[in-house]
Each structure stands twice: as structure tokens, then as C-alpha cells.
Motif scaffolding. Structure first.
Motif, PDB file in Angstrom:
ATOM      1  N   GLN A 119      36.296  45.502  37.618  1.00  0.00           N
ATOM      2  CA  GLN A 119      37.196  44.495  38.166  1.00  0.00           C
ATOM      3  C   GLN A 119      36.577  43.757  39.333  1.00  0.00           C
ATOM      4  O   GLN A 119      36.703  44.157  40.475  1.00  0.00           O
ATOM      5  CB  GLN A 119      38.489  45.162  38.627  1.00  0.00           C
ATOM      6  CG  GLN A 119      39.295  45.638  37.452  1.00  0.00           C
ATOM      7  CD  GLN A 119      40.551  46.322  37.918  1.00  0.00           C
ATOM      8  OE1 GLN A 119      40.651  46.751  39.049  1.00  0.00           O
ATOM      9  NE2 GLN A 119      41.510  46.408  37.044  1.00  0.00           N
ATOM     10  N   SER A 154      37.459  40.835  40.435  1.00  0.00           N
ATOM     11  CA  SER A 154      38.374  39.987  41.192  1.00  0.00           C
ATOM     12  C   SER A 154      39.771  40.593  41.176  1.00  0.00           C
ATOM     13  O   SER A 154      40.051  41.501  40.435  1.00  0.00           O
ATOM     14  CB  SER A 154      38.424  38.603  40.543  1.00  0.00           C
ATOM     15  OG  SER A 154      38.997  38.733  39.262  1.00  0.00           O
ATOM     16  N   PRO A 155      40.687  40.072  42.015  1.00  0.00           N
ATOM     17  CA  PRO A 155      42.046  40.600  42.003  1.00  0.00           C
ATOM     18  C   PRO A 155      42.617  40.511  40.594  1.00  0.00           C
ATOM     19  O   PRO A 155      42.438  39.513  39.918  1.00  0.00           O
ATOM     20  CB  PRO A 155      42.801  39.661  42.952  1.00  0.00           C
ATOM     21  CG  PRO A 155      41.783  38.999  43.751  1.00  0.00           C
ATOM     22  CD  PRO A 155      40.525  38.957  42.948  1.00  0.00           C
ATOM     23  N   ARG A 156      43.276  41.567  40.197  1.00  0.00           N
ATOM     24  CA  ARG A 156      43.776  41.542  38.826  1.00  0.00           C
ATOM     25  C   ARG A 156      44.949  40.587  38.708  1.00  0.00           C
ATOM     26  O   ARG A 156      45.569  40.196  39.688  1.00  0.00           O
ATOM     27  CB  ARG A 156      44.174  42.947  38.402  1.00  0.00           C
ATOM     28  CG  ARG A 156      45.402  43.464  39.089  1.00  0.00           C
ATOM     29  CD  ARG A 156      45.783  44.785  38.463  1.00  0.00           C
ATOM     30  NE  ARG A 156      44.894  45.843  38.875  1.00  0.00           N
ATOM     31  CZ  ARG A 156      45.214  46.723  39.817  1.00  0.00           C
ATOM     32  NH1 ARG A 156      46.358  46.646  40.432  1.00  0.00           N
ATOM     33  NH2 ARG A 156      44.398  47.669  40.151  1.00  0.00           N
ATOM     34  N   ARG A 207      48.350  38.813  38.217  1.00  0.00           N
ATOM     35  CA  ARG A 207      49.686  39.179  38.704  1.00  0.00           C
ATOM     36  C   ARG A 207      50.496  39.826  37.590  1.00  0.00           C
ATOM     37  O   ARG A 207      50.411  39.430  36.428  1.00  0.00           O
ATOM     38  CB  ARG A 207      50.420  37.923  39.191  1.00  0.00           C
ATOM     39  CG  ARG A 207      49.787  37.255  40.368  1.00  0.00           C
ATOM     40  CD  ARG A 207      50.146  37.982  41.644  1.00  0.00           C
ATOM     41  NE  ARG A 207      49.003  38.627  42.191  1.00  0.00           N
ATOM     42  CZ  ARG A 207      49.013  39.845  42.743  1.00  0.00           C
ATOM     43  NH1 ARG A 207      50.099  40.540  42.808  1.00  0.00           N
ATOM     44  NH2 ARG A 207      47.937  40.362  43.243  1.00  0.00           N
ATOM     45  N   TYR A 255      51.950  52.400  36.753  1.00  0.00           N
ATOM     46  CA  TYR A 255      50.767  52.469  37.597  1.00  0.00           C
ATOM     47  C   TYR A 255      49.511  52.582  36.760  1.00  0.00           C
ATOM     48  O   TYR A 255      48.523  51.923  37.009  1.00  0.00           O
ATOM     49  CB  TYR A 255      50.852  53.646  38.563  1.00  0.00           C
ATOM     50  CG  TYR A 255      49.872  53.496  39.680  1.00  0.00           C
ATOM     51  CD1 TYR A 255      50.216  52.795  40.815  1.00  0.00           C
ATOM     52  CD2 TYR A 255      48.584  53.984  39.563  1.00  0.00           C
ATOM     53  CE1 TYR A 255      49.309  52.591  41.821  1.00  0.00           C
ATOM     54  CE2 TYR A 255      47.662  53.792  40.566  1.00  0.00           C
ATOM     55  CZ  TYR A 255      48.040  53.100  41.689  1.00  0.00           C
ATOM     56  OH  TYR A 255      47.129  52.892  42.690  1.00  0.00           O
ATOM     57  N   LYS A 315      48.643  49.309  35.168  1.00  0.00           N
ATOM     58  CA  LYS A 315      48.086  48.345  36.118  1.00  0.00           C
ATOM     59  C   LYS A 315      46.623  48.649  36.415  1.00  0.00           C
ATOM     60  O   LYS A 315      45.833  47.768  36.621  1.00  0.00           O
ATOM     61  CB  LYS A 315      48.878  48.381  37.423  1.00  0.00           C
ATOM     62  CG  LYS A 315      50.131  47.540  37.370  1.00  0.00           C
ATOM     63  CD  LYS A 315      50.712  47.437  38.761  1.00  0.00           C
ATOM     64  CE  LYS A 315      52.080  46.810  38.749  1.00  0.00           C
ATOM     65  NZ  LYS A 315      52.761  47.051  40.019  1.00  0.00           N
ATOM     66  N   THR A 332      46.980  39.587  49.377  1.00  0.00           N
ATOM     67  CA  THR A 332      46.646  40.488  48.275  1.00  0.00           C
ATOM     68  C   THR A 332      46.666  41.933  48.768  1.00  0.00           C
ATOM     69  O   THR A 332      46.184  42.229  49.859  1.00  0.00           O
ATOM     70  CB  THR A 332      45.225  40.200  47.750  1.00  0.00           C
ATOM     71  OG1 THR A 332      45.061  38.802  47.682  1.00  0.00           O
ATOM     72  CG2 THR A 332      44.992  40.837  46.405  1.00  0.00           C
ATOM     73  N   ARG A 343      44.540  47.485  47.245  1.00  0.00           N
ATOM     74  CA  ARG A 343      44.190  48.241  46.039  1.00  0.00           C
ATOM     75  C   ARG A 343      43.802  47.298  44.890  1.00  0.00           C
ATOM     76  O   ARG A 343      43.180  47.717  43.930  1.00  0.00           O
ATOM     77  CB  ARG A 343      45.356  49.122  45.603  1.00  0.00           C
ATOM     78  CG  ARG A 343      46.567  48.344  45.161  1.00  0.00           C
ATOM     79  CD  ARG A 343      47.484  49.170  44.290  1.00  0.00           C
ATOM     80  NE  ARG A 343      48.403  48.272  43.639  1.00  0.00           N
ATOM     81  CZ  ARG A 343      49.688  48.520  43.470  1.00  0.00           C
ATOM     82  NH1 ARG A 343      50.198  49.647  43.892  1.00  0.00           N
ATOM     83  NH2 ARG A 343      50.456  47.647  42.865  1.00  0.00           N
ATOM     84  N   ASP A 344      44.183  46.027  44.980  1.00  0.00           N
ATOM     85  CA  ASP A 344      43.831  45.074  43.928  1.00  0.00           C
ATOM     86  C   ASP A 344      42.478  44.399  44.167  1.00  0.00           C
ATOM     87  O   ASP A 344      42.096  43.504  43.433  1.00  0.00           O
ATOM     88  CB  ASP A 344      44.913  43.987  43.812  1.00  0.00           C
ATOM     89  CG  ASP A 344      46.233  44.561  43.320  1.00  0.00           C
ATOM     90  OD1 ASP A 344      46.193  45.627  42.683  1.00  0.00           O
ATOM     91  OD2 ASP A 344      47.282  43.961  43.577  1.00  0.00           O
ATOM     92  N   LEU A 345      41.775  44.823  45.226  1.00  0.00           N
ATOM     93  CA  LEU A 345      40.488  44.193  45.528  1.00  0.00           C
ATOM     94  C   LEU A 345      39.348  44.983  44.909  1.00  0.00           C
ATOM     95  O   LEU A 345      39.454  46.177  44.686  1.00  0.00           O
ATOM     96  CB  LEU A 345      40.280  44.135  47.044  1.00  0.00           C
ATOM     97  CG  LEU A 345      41.294  43.350  47.865  1.00  0.00           C
ATOM     98  CD1 LEU A 345      40.930  43.432  49.343  1.00  0.00           C
ATOM     99  CD2 LEU A 345      41.361  41.906  47.418  1.00  0.00           C
ATOM    100  N   SER A 346      38.228  44.284  44.689  1.00  0.00           N
ATOM    101  CA  SER A 346      37.026  44.980  44.246  1.00  0.00           C
ATOM    102  C   SER A 346      36.370  45.632  45.457  1.00  0.00           C
ATOM    103  O   SER A 346      36.727  45.353  46.600  1.00  0.00           O
ATOM    104  CB  SER A 346      36.061  43.990  43.603  1.00  0.00           C
ATOM    105  OG  SER A 346      35.584  43.119  44.605  1.00  0.00           O
ATOM    106  N   GLN A 388      35.000  43.141  47.818  1.00  0.00           N
ATOM    107  CA  GLN A 388      36.026  42.462  48.620  1.00  0.00           C
ATOM    108  C   GLN A 388      36.545  43.367  49.729  1.00  0.00           C
ATOM    109  O   GLN A 388      36.825  42.906  50.833  1.00  0.00           O
ATOM    110  CB  GLN A 388      37.175  42.017  47.711  1.00  0.00           C
ATOM    111  CG  GLN A 388      36.778  40.854  46.809  1.00  0.00           C
ATOM    112  CD  GLN A 388      37.870  40.521  45.819  1.00  0.00           C
ATOM    113  OE1 GLN A 388      38.495  41.421  45.253  1.00  0.00           O
ATOM    114  NE2 GLN A 388      38.102  39.247  45.591  1.00  0.00           N
TER     115      GLN A 388
END
Lengths: 334, 520
Positions: free
Chosen positions: A19, A21-23, A25, A330, A333, B150, B153-156, B159
Motif C-alpha cells: 500500500q 498510498s492512503p487506501r 475511502r 477491520y 479494510k 488522514t 494507520r492508513d499511511l504507508s 508517509q
């Protein structure tokens, strides 16, 4: 805790590879807390199946019952968000009610009796908080001990008997209706408002989330971890005391074991409301809904003629279901 | 080609940090011995050295985690006393940790300002507007484009590193310490990180950069300092630091001292363990190795190269994505330590106290833990047999314990290691995996462990040994595999293995080294 899970276990290295980049939404549907669906579902089911469920008198009754659970669940939410638990609130609620009841029967002025009840709850909570934050007790053990101590003292003080019959001035707390809504519901709303402000608008809230997310990170960021822990347990105790005062007023009787089981319902409300035991996540909105779901469930099952053991079973099933759903979401996601 | 060096730093720029004569002792070992280090304004100063050379200790002294036993630290020419991490932070020193000190469920801005949220009013109301604006401004200043709302936890990983940097900038850090920041990044992310570092130093900040990657040293460093065995070896301008120079500085020339040698080199028997194409994405790739009876195979490499992960996967503690493990020609099911034990595998983990032993249990209970079936009848433990087994090992391995009922907690590191070994000998293991067998053990006990390994080899046990200590790997192993970044980069017979060669392979410069050696 069987439902505890560590959300940080996902290896970072693997994520880094997959991953960059931000996943994306999550869809709008998964943003709505699952507890809201449960709430609507039960209202619909009982509306159809349970006679009299949707009558105004019954709905007022449900909100009255739910208000006390909501008050103690709000304190429990803060505690669980720091990664702890408070098993003592049921007993503390009983003890605070007994103290207030005894003082009223002894002829104390109403405000003094109320204050004593609130203070009792606060002191019990502060003792929990002290043991946990300064002496490094496990929250489970510290509050488990307090559960026995508070219950025991409540029984000793009252000789194990109920103290029935209070003055109209005191009964007004539980019985008054303001703009068509019972006063206990207003009280719960006020507690929600105050905690909402501090949790989401002030540094106190940021600290609670930080301590729950990682005590180590919080400490390194200069957050006074002990003080945060002390305050959440004190708040939880205080709110148990408040719940006790409101409850004995509504019932017009101080029973020394009246609070038994509130810890179960409150923990259930928090967990169903989406605050996980791993700490650092969740919030009070879900807990209020969780408390509402549990109150509706108990009331509806009652009306359908299903007794307390069934209610217990169903609530237990709901906790498990809430965890399963949360884990599934969870995992998807990540 | 070079985003930083040569373009920015003026070699005569001001010294912002000077460490003089830093010495740090731990029980039984001098981790730092009179080490000097200095850092100039707008400089990337690379710190290199073998595992255990003292890099981490030096950093910990600088960031207040350890107090030095001797020496002084000067910042802007003034002597400072870095008593704790808060003090280091106040002095503008910031460590960008390998494991991130971030809260996964809070957003970027909340993490940047954690514990220092801007407030207004007497109630401690957070000024969210200012917090998000400031966060954005800081991220913009290092050309990083991450939405400030953001969740972390959604960052690489890359990042998250940027958020850590932003956090450091938010309290005006001037000295950034980065410990192998590129270890888990992709090449594009590394490029971005280097650009960020370039913009940091061009604004007058300074960076201490720890790395094992030789090419990075030349790519972003201005100067490089080499440590070895806790001692300061030297500082070079990167332009004059050739690969051979750096490696010889890291390795040292007097290899003869304190040499470890095995007595028994036996004829190797059947193939005991064969691993083919073992892969776990993100951890290790296409691992092939084989170990015969009576053979010690060393697995060398730098910390983080994936050696322990491979060992854990072979033994079944962790899963793997593809590949196979064979024990005496039979396929070993994956992810099942129980099967591994049944087939004769034993694992002596690096972290004895956590994974190898139950500290609160007795010597005897630890010894029979993996072989309860052999000391019991129909599920009932035969206490006499259990006691005999335990006493046998105490005598055989000369385990220094007053009794077999002593709690393992109270024993020394070397003795504990022997208890772990007994546990696997009790299962009659034919293949033993040692992960850092002598870590945290004093010299005398080390020698005993080596002689036990010697003894086991004579009995035909196959041994896979992970070790970060080169003399140990070179002295004990019949063959050596070298790992780097999750892959095996070289395999050497003991006669072909030298310190320089292994280090070169571990750092990804094996071919260059061999070419240079071939020429010379």
C-alpha cells in the motif's frame, strides 16, 4: 478478554509493500456505525411483535430506564478508551444510592444527601484510579476488588435491607418531566454534552485517545499518563454515583444491590457501540446508541414475555456479534 | 545524480554538535570507548559500523536514553547535559525511530501535535483550525503532500516517516537522527525521502544518518564516521571514502585476536534439512539452503536482513507464502511447531527470556517441556523419570544450578542457554536452529556453548546457526550463507570465507569486493 484484539499486529513491512498510498475511502454504508442498524432493527421488530412497545408511555419508560445506563456507559467509555475496564460501577452505584438513602432517612437535607452520594462514587473511582495509575494495578484486578468492597459496604451500611420512601423533593429528580421529557434523560443528555466537549474539543480528550492508543507513545510525547488514568476512573466512579442517586430517586427506594449487573450492561453498551478493548479508538456517540439498544432490547423482550435470563443471553450474543462484525470490517479494510 | 552532496554544504560551515570522548559501560562490556563525533550545520553525516559497533548506543546517549560514563556533548559550542529524552527534544535533537512513535487511530495533525496541541481559552480547548493549518504548513515546507486528516494507520511506511519528520519540525528540531530510514522503503519512496532530506539540510538542519547501504552513503552523505567495537575509527569525506577503505575500517586488520575454532570437523552425513524457494512476501524471498548431519551452517547478515524470520518460518512459528521445507527428505507441513518438534527440529531463539524459557518455572520443568510424552505414561507424568532426565542434563552439560528445582529466572544467561539446549536434547532433536546463541553471555560461558555445539556435531546433529558476530560465524561454521534484505546473496565454504567478504556480501557489494580482490 476474549474480545480483545491488537489492531497493531499487522506487520508494517507487508503493508509498506502493498500500500503505497492512503487506501480508498470506505463506502458510506460502512461509515454508519453498525449499532445504528441494530437499533432500527430492534425498534422495527418490537414495533411489530411486542404489544404496546410503540406507545408513548412505554417509550418514555424505555428512555427513563436507558438514561441511567447511558450515564454509567459514558464513564465506562472513557475507561475502555484508555485500554482499561471498570468492573466496579454496579457496586459503586449501589453504594452511592445506599449512602444517599441513609442520609435522607437520617433527616439530612436533600442537597447534602445528593452530594454525599456523588462524592462516594468519586472516591471509589479515585481509589481505582490511584491503584491503577500509581501502583500499576491491572484495571481488572483493581476494579474487581472495588466491586466486592463497595457491594460489601453497601450491604453492611443498610443491614442488607431496602430503604424505601423518600421526600417529594428528592423524588423529583427521577419523576419530573421537563418539556415532555423525563428529568433523568435531561441529566444523561447534560452528561453527554459535557463529556462530548471535553473529549472532542479539549486536550483532555486528545490525551485520553493517546493513552489508549499507546501508553509508551503518550509518555514520550510528554502526556501525563498517570493523571489521565486517574481522571477517567474518577469520572467513571462519579457517574456511577450520579446513576445511583437518580436510580433510587426514580424507584423511591434504596436497595443495596440495585446496581448489580450495571457493569455488564455498560460494558456491553460500549462494545456494541464500537469502542474496542484495544483502546485508543471509539467514542461516546456509539455508547449512547449501545445503551439505547440494550434498553430497547430489555423492554421489548419483557413485553414479549421473555424473562431476564433470555435478555442476558441475547445481550451476550449481541456483544459477540458486534465483535465479529468489527473484526470482519477491520480485516477487510486491511 | 547526487541530490545533496556537493551542492549544498559548505565544508567550512559551523559545528552544531560535538561529542567528545564519549564512554559508556554496561556490565561486562564497554559499549563506547572514548568516541568523538561532530556534526555541521546543513550536513548529512553518515554513521556506519558492524552490528554491535556502538552506533545505537551513541545515538541513545545523544537522545538522552543513556547517560554516558565519560565525555562531553557540546551544542553550538556550549556544554550540555542531556539528562532525558525531553531535554534532548528541547535542545532540538530528534530521533526518527525505526518503529514509529505514532498513534494509528489518530490523524496526521493530531499526531504531529500530540501532547502539544495549540489551545485557546482556560478549558484547554484545542484550536483545531490552527493545528490543521500548522500541520499543513509544516508538511508543505518539506514538500510532502499528505492530507492532514488522514488516519495514520492508513499511511504507508514512507508517509509515516514524513509525519515523524513533520512532528520533529514542529518543535523546531535542528538535529535529525535517522536510523536506517530506507530499510523498508521502495526505491521510489527512497528517492522522495532523499529529496526531503535535501530540503532539510538546505534549510540549515543537520542529519545523522545510520545506514548499511553503501550506495546511500555516497548518494546523500557529506561525511562518514566509522565505529568498530565501540571505538571511533575515523571520519572521512564521502568523496574520499571508497568501498574498500570503509570495509577495512569497519572490519579492522588484526583478525587473529581471540579466534574461535572448532575441534571436530566431521564427515557430513545425510541431508537433514532442505529448504527450497521459501518466500514470505515483505520478509524474505526464494531462500534455498541445505544442512547435512554433522554440519554447522552459519547464516550471516546484518540485523534486519531476514535471518530470524527465515528460521522462524522453517520451524513453523510464522507462515510462509511459497516454497518447501524437507526434513530428512520428508516434506514438513508449514506453520506447525508441533510437527517440527515431532520430526526432530529444535529452535533456540534469540530472545531466550521471552520465547525460549518459562522464567518462572524450574530448570526441570523447562527441560521436559517439549518432551512431556517421553516422561509420562498414558498422560500421567512419571516424576522419577522426569527428575532423572533433568539431573542427567545438569551433569552432562555442567549446568550451574543448585538444584533442578531452581527457578530459571535466577540463573545466568549462559546457564539459561544450556537449559534451552537441554530442552531440545530431551526431544532427541537431530536438527537444531540456534539464533544468536551467545548473545548476552559472558566469555567463559560462550566457550562452553561452542564446545557443546562441537560435541553435538560429533553426534551427527545438523545445526543452523544465526549469528551477528563474525568471529563466531567464521569459527564455528562449515558453510556460511549470507543474507541481505531478505535474500541469500552468497554461500561460502569455511575456507573461502573472510570477514571482509562476508561484510561485503551482507552490504550488497559482494561482487564489487570479489572483483577488487580478484584484481589484487
Amino acid at each position: 478478554m476474549p474480545w480483545e484484539r491488537d489492531v497493531n499486529m499487522t506487520p508494517q513491512l507487508v503493508r509498506a509493500e502493498s500500500q503505497p498510498s492512503p487506501r480508498a475511502r470506505a463506502s458510506i454504508l460502512s461509515k454508519v456505525p453498525g449499532v445504528l442498524y441494530a437499533f432500527i432493527f430492534f425498534i422495527a421488530v418490537f414495533g411489530v411483535r411486542a404489544r404496546g412497545f410503540l406507545s408513548l408511555a412505554n417509550l418514555v419508560n424505555v428512555s427513563l430506564q436507558g438514561s441511567i445506563l447511558a450515564i454509567v456507559s459514558l464513564g465506562m467509555t472513557l475507561v475502555i478508551m484508555t485500554g482499561g475496564i471498570d468492573l466496579s460501577i454496579g457496586s459503586v452505584l449501589s453504594l452511592a444510592g445506599a449512602v444517599t438513602g441513609l442520609l435522607l432517612h437520617g433527616g439530612s437535607p436533600v442537597p447534602l444527601a445528593i452530594l454525599a452520594g456523588l462524592l462516594t462514587g468519586m472516591v471509589c473511582g479515585a481509589i481505582n484510579g490511584f491503584l491503577i495509575s500509581r501502583l500499576n494495578f491491572f484495571p481488572f484486578i483493581s476494579t474487581f476488588g472495588m466491586m466486592g468492597i463497595a457491594q460489601g459496604i453497601a450491604l453492611v451500611l443498610t443491614d442488607g435491607a431496602s430503604l424505601p420512601g423518600f421526600s417529594p423533593a428528592f423524588r423529583a429528580i427521577g419523576d419530573s418531566v421537563v418539556i415532555g421529557i423525563p428529568l433523568p434523560v435531561w441529566i444523561a443528555g447534560a452528561v453527554f454534552g459535557v463529556i462530548y466537549f471535553f473529549l472532542y474539543k479539549t486536550t483532555f480528550g486528545a490525551r485520553v485517545y493517546a493513552v489508549g492508543g499507546s501508553k509508551q507513545v503518550a509518555r514520550l510525547s510528554g502526556i501525563p499518563v498517570s493523571r489521565v488514568l486517574l481522571s477517567v476512573y474518577t469520572i467513571s466512579g462519579f457517574l456511577a454515583g450520579l446513576g445511583g442517586v437518580v436510580l433510587i430517586s426514580r424507584m423511591n427506594s434504596a436497595n443495596p444491590t440495585v446496581g448489580a449487573g450495571y457493569e455488564f450492561d455498560a460494558i456491553a453498551a460500549v462494545v456494541i457501540g464500537g469502542t474496542p478493548f484495544s483502546g485508543g479508538r471509539g467514542g461516546i456517540g456509539g455508547s449512547i446508541l449501545g445503551a439505547a439498544v440494550i434498553s430497547v432490547l430489555k423492554n421489548g423482550l419483557n413485553l414479549m414475555g421473555l424473562s431476564a435470563p433470555w435478555q442476558l443471553t441475547v445481550i451476550g450474543l449481541m456483544i459477540t456479534a458486534a465483535i465479529v462484525v468489527d473484526v470482519m470490517i477491520y480485516n477487510r479494510k486491511s | 545524480m547526487n541530490p545533496v552532496s556537493g551542492t549544498v554544504m559548505n565544508p567550512e560551515s559551523r559545528v552544531v554538535l560535538a561529542m567528545r570522548g564519549i564512554t559508556k559501560d554496561f556490565p561486562g562490556v564497554r559499549a563506547l570507548d572514548n568516541v568523538d563525533f561532530d556534526l555541521r550545520e546543513g550536513e548529512v553525516h553518515v554513521l556506519i559500523g558492524e552490528n554491535g559497533a556502538g552506533k545505537s548506543t551513541l545515538i541513545k546517549v545523544l537522545c538522552g536514553a543513556y547517560r554516558p560514563d565519560a565525555g562531553e556533548i557540546l551544542i553550538d559550542g556550549h556544554r550540555v547535559n542531556i539528562s532525558d529524552p525531553k531535554r534532548a527534544e528541547a535542545l532540538g535533537i530528534s530521533v526518527i525511530h525505526q518503529e514509529f512513535n505514532l498513534l494509528p487511530h489518530r490523524d496526521v495533525a493530531q499526531n504531529i501535535f500530540l501532547g502539544r496541541e495549540p489551545v485557546r481559552g482556560p478549558m484547554g480547548m484545542i484550536d483545531f483550525g490552527k493545528m490543521y493549518d500548522d500541520s499543513k504548513r509544516i508538511l508543505d515546507s518539506i514538500n510532502v503532500d499528505i492530507p492532514v486528516r488522514t488516519l495514520v494507520r492508513d499511511l504507508s511506511v514512507a508517509q509515516k516517516q514524513m509525519v515523524e519528520l513533520a512532528k520533529a519540525l514542529s518543535f523546531n528540531a535542528r538535529i535529525f537522527i535517522m536510523d536506517e530510514p530506507t530499510a523498508t522503503l521502495t526505491s521510489r519512496e527512497i528517492e522522495r525521502l532523499f529529496k526531503t532530506i535535501a530540503s532539510l539540510v538546505s534549510s540549515g538542519k543537520s542529519v545523522i544518518y545510520i545506514s548499511h547501504r553503501m550506495d546511500e552513503i555516497h548518494q546523500i552523505g557529506h561525511r562518514v564516521t566509522v565505529l568498530r567495537d565501540g571505538q571511533y575509527i575515523g571520519t572521512l569525506d564521502v568523496k574520499e571514502a571508497s568501498l574498500e577503505t570503509l570495509i577495512s575500517m569497519m572490519v579492522g586488520r588484526n583478525i587473529g585476536a581471540g579466534e574461535i575454532r572448532r575441534r571436530n570437523v566431521v564427515k557430513r552425513g545425510r541431508e537433514a534439512l532442505k529448504v527450497s524457494g521459501l518466500t514470505r512476501h515483505g520478509r524474505f524471498y526464494d531462500i534455498n539452503l541445505s544442512i547435512h548431519e554433522g554440519e554447522v551452517v552459519g547464516l550471516a547478515g546484518l540485523v534486519g536482513s531476514g535471518r530470524t524470520e527465515v528460521a522462524r518460518a522453517i520451524f513453523g512459528i510464522d507462515p510462509y507464502d511459497s516454497g518447501e521445507v524437507f526434513v530428512f527428505g520428508e516434506r514438513l507441513p508449514k506453520g506447525s511447531p508441533a510437527h517440527s518438534v515431532e520430526r526432530g527440529l529444535g529452535f533456540l531463539p534469540e530472545d531466550r527470556k521471552d520465547l525460549g524459557l518459562a522464567l518462572g518455572m524450574s530448570v526441570k520443568d523447562n527441560m521436559v517441556q517439549a518432551s512431556l510424552r517421553s516422561v509420562s505414561n498414558f498422560g500421567f507424568i512419571d516424576f522419577r523419570r522426569e527428575r532423572d532426565v533433568a539431573q542427567g542434563f545438569v551433569k552432562q552439560l555442567r549446568i550451574a544450578t543448585p538444584s533442578i528445582y531452581r527457578l530459571v529466572r535466577f540463573l545466568s544467561g549462559g546457564t539459561q542457554q544450556k537449559v534451552v539446549l537441554s530442552k531440545w536434547l530431551a526431544t532427541k532433536a537431530r536438527i537444531l536452529i540456534f539464533d544468536e546463541p551467545t548473545r548476552g553471555i559472558d566469555v567463559g560461558a560462550k566457550a562452553e556453548i561452542y564446545s557443546l555445539i562441537d560435541e553435538l556435531v560429533k553426534q551427527g546433529v545438523a545445526i543452523l546457526m544465526i549469528s551477528s558476530e563474525l568471529p563466531e560465524i567464521l569459527g564455528i561454521s562449515d558453510r556460511i550463507y549470507v543474507m541481505r534484505e531478505g535474500r541469500i546473496t552468497g554461500e561460502f565454504h569455511r575456507d573461502a570465507a573472510t570477514r571482509e567478504r562476508i561484510i561485503s556480501y551482507a552490504m550488497g557489494k559482494g561482487r564489487e569486493y570479489d572483483a577488487a580482490a580478484g584484481k589484487g
